[in-house]
Design an enzyme around this catalytic site. Structure first.
Site, PDB file in Angstrom:
ATOM      1  N   ASP A  32      25.570   4.802 -24.750  1.00  0.00           N
ATOM      2  CA  ASP A  32      24.394   4.331 -25.495  1.00  0.00           C
ATOM      3  C   ASP A  32      24.881   3.620 -26.750  1.00  0.00           C
ATOM      4  OD1 ASP A  32      21.950   4.293 -27.154  1.00  0.00           O
ATOM      5  OD2 ASP A  32      21.134   5.733 -25.739  1.00  0.00           O
ATOM      6  N   ASN A  33      24.246   2.496 -27.087  1.00  0.00           N
ATOM      7  CA  ASN A  33      24.652   1.790 -28.321  1.00  0.00           C
ATOM      8  C   ASN A  33      23.878   2.281 -29.549  1.00  0.00           C
ATOM      9  OD1 ASN A  33      22.143   0.666 -28.021  1.00  0.00           O
ATOM     10  ND2 ASN A  33      22.852  -1.436 -27.664  1.00  0.00           N
ATOM     11  N   ASN A  36      18.260   2.215 -30.450  1.00  0.00           N
ATOM     12  CA  ASN A  36      16.921   2.802 -30.600  1.00  0.00           C
ATOM     13  C   ASN A  36      16.978   4.326 -30.489  1.00  0.00           C
ATOM     14  OD1 ASN A  36      14.151   2.414 -31.081  1.00  0.00           O
ATOM     15  ND2 ASN A  36      13.697   2.761 -28.909  1.00  0.00           N
ATOM     16  N   LYS A  85      12.599  -2.128 -24.955  1.00  0.00           N
ATOM     17  CA  LYS A  85      11.345  -1.826 -24.240  1.00  0.00           C
ATOM     18  C   LYS A  85      10.058  -2.180 -24.980  1.00  0.00           C
ATOM     19  CE  LYS A  85      10.789   2.840 -25.961  1.00  0.00           C
ATOM     20  NZ  LYS A  85      10.290   4.166 -25.781  1.00  0.00           N
ATOM     21  N   SER A 125       9.106   0.306 -14.089  1.00  0.00           N
ATOM     22  CA  SER A 125       7.884   0.542 -14.852  1.00  0.00           C
ATOM     23  C   SER A 125       6.668   0.040 -14.078  1.00  0.00           C
ATOM     24  CB  SER A 125       7.996  -0.231 -16.175  1.00  0.00           C
ATOM     25  OG  SER A 125       6.760  -0.280 -16.831  1.00  0.00           O
ATOM     26  N   ALA A 126       5.538   0.655 -14.341  1.00  0.00           N
ATOM     27  CA  ALA A 126       4.277   0.185 -13.758  1.00  0.00           C
ATOM     28  C   ALA A 126       3.968  -1.236 -14.214  1.00  0.00           C
ATOM     29  CB  ALA A 126       3.143   1.117 -14.177  1.00  0.00           C
ATOM     30  N   TYR A 150       9.541  -8.547 -21.172  1.00  0.00           N
ATOM     31  CA  TYR A 150      10.044  -7.195 -20.880  1.00  0.00           C
ATOM     32  C   TYR A 150       9.761  -6.827 -19.416  1.00  0.00           C
ATOM     33  CZ  TYR A 150       9.849  -2.155 -20.339  1.00  0.00           C
ATOM     34  OH  TYR A 150      10.003  -0.881 -19.840  1.00  0.00           O
ATOM     35  N   LYS A 154      12.180  -6.093 -15.841  1.00  0.00           N
ATOM     36  CA  LYS A 154      12.088  -4.950 -14.909  1.00  0.00           C
ATOM     37  C   LYS A 154      12.001  -5.462 -13.470  1.00  0.00           C
ATOM     38  CE  LYS A 154      12.504  -1.818 -17.808  1.00  0.00           C
ATOM     39  NZ  LYS A 154      13.586  -0.871 -17.773  1.00  0.00           N
ATOM     40  N   PHE A 179       4.761   5.452 -14.972  1.00  0.00           N
ATOM     41  CA  PHE A 179       3.477   5.104 -15.567  1.00  0.00           C
ATOM     42  C   PHE A 179       3.599   5.389 -17.081  1.00  0.00           C
ATOM     43  CE2 PHE A 179       0.789   3.204 -12.373  1.00  0.00           C
ATOM     44  CZ  PHE A 179       1.753   3.123 -11.384  1.00  0.00           C
ATOM     45  N   ARG A 232      -5.287   5.119 -18.666  1.00  0.00           N
ATOM     46  CA  ARG A 232      -3.893   5.108 -18.212  1.00  0.00           C
ATOM     47  C   ARG A 232      -3.532   6.423 -17.551  1.00  0.00           C
ATOM     48  NH1 ARG A 232      -4.842   0.739 -19.424  1.00  0.00           N
ATOM     49  NH2 ARG A 232      -3.683  -0.772 -20.694  1.00  0.00           N
ATOM     50  N   ASP A 295      -3.485  -6.339 -22.453  1.00  0.00           N
ATOM     51  CA  ASP A 295      -3.844  -5.013 -21.928  1.00  0.00           C
ATOM     52  C   ASP A 295      -4.796  -5.131 -20.747  1.00  0.00           C
ATOM     53  OD1 ASP A 295      -2.323  -3.456 -23.566  1.00  0.00           O
ATOM     54  OD2 ASP A 295      -3.962  -2.819 -24.880  1.00  0.00           O
TER      55      ASP A 295
END
Ligand code: NAD
Ligand code: WQD
Length: 334
Positions: A32-33, A36, A85, A125-126, A150, A154, A179, A232, A295
């Site tokens: 991991d860098n 985040n 992300k 990802s969904a 983004y 994916k 999800f 959601r 959205d």
């Protein structure tokens, strides 16, 4: 003992996965860098499991270091979480997103090829379903384009993995389409505390409840949903992680495998706020704001395939998600 490389293992989902893998007896290395995340998560993993994973701070784009990690690690499989992300940021910085996520993944896949590592579980990802035509989403729902760079990364990485699995008949690629992950480990020691202003709803509600933010902006109350706010499929992070372990252990057949990981149930923003109010036992201030561009009104999964083929179902409720988040938010960090 199986040796697993976790890219992005210090992050939200990666750290919870590390806990479950160590508890189940796996040998874990994190790469991991820390862009985040924070190294202090390693101490918390040790507190929970009594074990410390091996850790190398490094970037997917650093091919020399990655090669050394693979040479030393002799991994049986990779679980690939490392990615940028933030949806909105990806629209402003597409080059950074394609480079980090797509080129970074290619570097990882090259290292896997060179070192003969033939199995990968990938965090999809969904979001790959873009603007869906109908609900619930099954793995066969169309994947054409996402609504932001983004999401495109994916889709691209899923497709690259499919092509690798076609070219190499011994390669197993599992893409897990998450999800909306929510919640924290039952210890309260690890959870989702993003750097900067949270973009996802659950950490935003949590930070409002503990007084870090004045109120939650509810993005739109005029959607065609029962209370007008977005719906959601929220899934407890520990259930999500157990889906990865099931994929690691149950999938033996090379090729491409894709699964939705959700609960199959939708909750609105207002219902989620109410569930958090119950868990915190106090009112959480919110204001209705305008819709957030991009959205969709409703998004939830059909998870029959994961149930049938992996024997996996999400069992934790929305109250479990909220309660674990409350505990995490009230646990002092050393
Ligand atoms: P996170 O940001 O908490 O964890 C990602 C980790 O990857 C971080 O620790 C970061 O430092 C690291 N990282 C990023 N780029 C890297 C690079 N080039 N080299 C090495 N390390 C790098 O995110 P998360 O919520 O744990 O998400 C994990 C994965 O799941 C990501 O691929 C994300 O796209 C995917 N996902 C997340 C969600 C969600 O809502 N959290 C939903 C669907 C899919
Ligand atoms: C959930 C609901 C908002 C924030 C995103 C990514 C997706 C995936 C998961 C990685 C929506 C509403 C939100 C706020 C609000 N990530 N909301 N106020 O948009 O479903 O999915 O995270 O792959 O790719 O797009 O999750 O948590 O941002 O939003 O009212 O401050 O909450 O409108 O209805 P989303 P979210």
């Amino acid at each position: 003992m199986k040796k697993i490389l976790l890219t992005g293992g210090c992050g939200y989902i990666g750290s919870h996965t590390c806990v479950e893998l160590l508890t189940s007896g796996y040998d874990v290395t994190i790469y991991d860098n820390l862009l985040n995340s924070d190294k202090s998560v390693l101490g918390k993993i040790k507190q929970i499991t009594g074990k410390t994973p091996k850790f190398m701070q490094g970037d997917l784009l650093d091919t020399v270091l990655l090669d050394k990690v693979f040479k030393d690690g002799k991994f049986d499989a990779v679980i690939h979480f490392a990615a940028l992300k933030a949806v909105g940021e990806s629209i402003e910085k597409p080059i950074e997103y394609y480079t980090n996520n797509v080129v970074g993944s290619l570097r990882l896949f090259e290292a896997m090829k060179k070192h003969g590592v033939k199995k990968i579980i990938y965090s999809s990802s969904a979001t790959v379903y873009g603007i869906p035509e109908k609900m619930p989403l099954t793995e066969d729902s169309p994947v054409t384009h996402a609504t932001n760079p983004y999401g495109e990364t994916k889709i691209m990485i899923e497709r690259i993995l499919m092509d690798i699995a076609v070219a190499d008949k011994d390669f197993t690629a599992v893409s897990l389409r998450y999800f909306n992950p929510v919640g924290a480990h039952e210890s309260g020691l690890i959870g989702d505390y993003p750097k900067g202003i949270p973009l996802n709803i659950a950490p935003y509600i949590m930070q409002t409840a503990i007084g870090v933010r004045p109120h939650v902006d509810v993005f739109g109350d005029d959607y065609p949903t029962p209370d007008g706010t977005g719906v959601r499929d929220y899934i407890h992070v520990v259930d999500l992680v157990l889906g990865h372990i099931a994929a690691l252990e149950k999938i033996k057949k090379p090729g491409t495998h894709i699964y939705n990981l959700g609960t199959g149930k939708g909750f609105s923003v207002l219902e989620l706020i109410k569930a958090f109010e119950k868990a915190y036992d106090k009112k959480i201030p919110y204001k209705v704001a305008k819709r957030r561009p991009g959205d969709i009104a409703v998004c939830y999964a059909n998870c029959d395939k994961a149930k049938k083929e992996l024997g996996w179902v999400a069992t934790r409720t929305i109250d479990d998600m909220c309660k674990s988040t409350v505990k995490f938010s009230l646990t002092p960090t050393p």
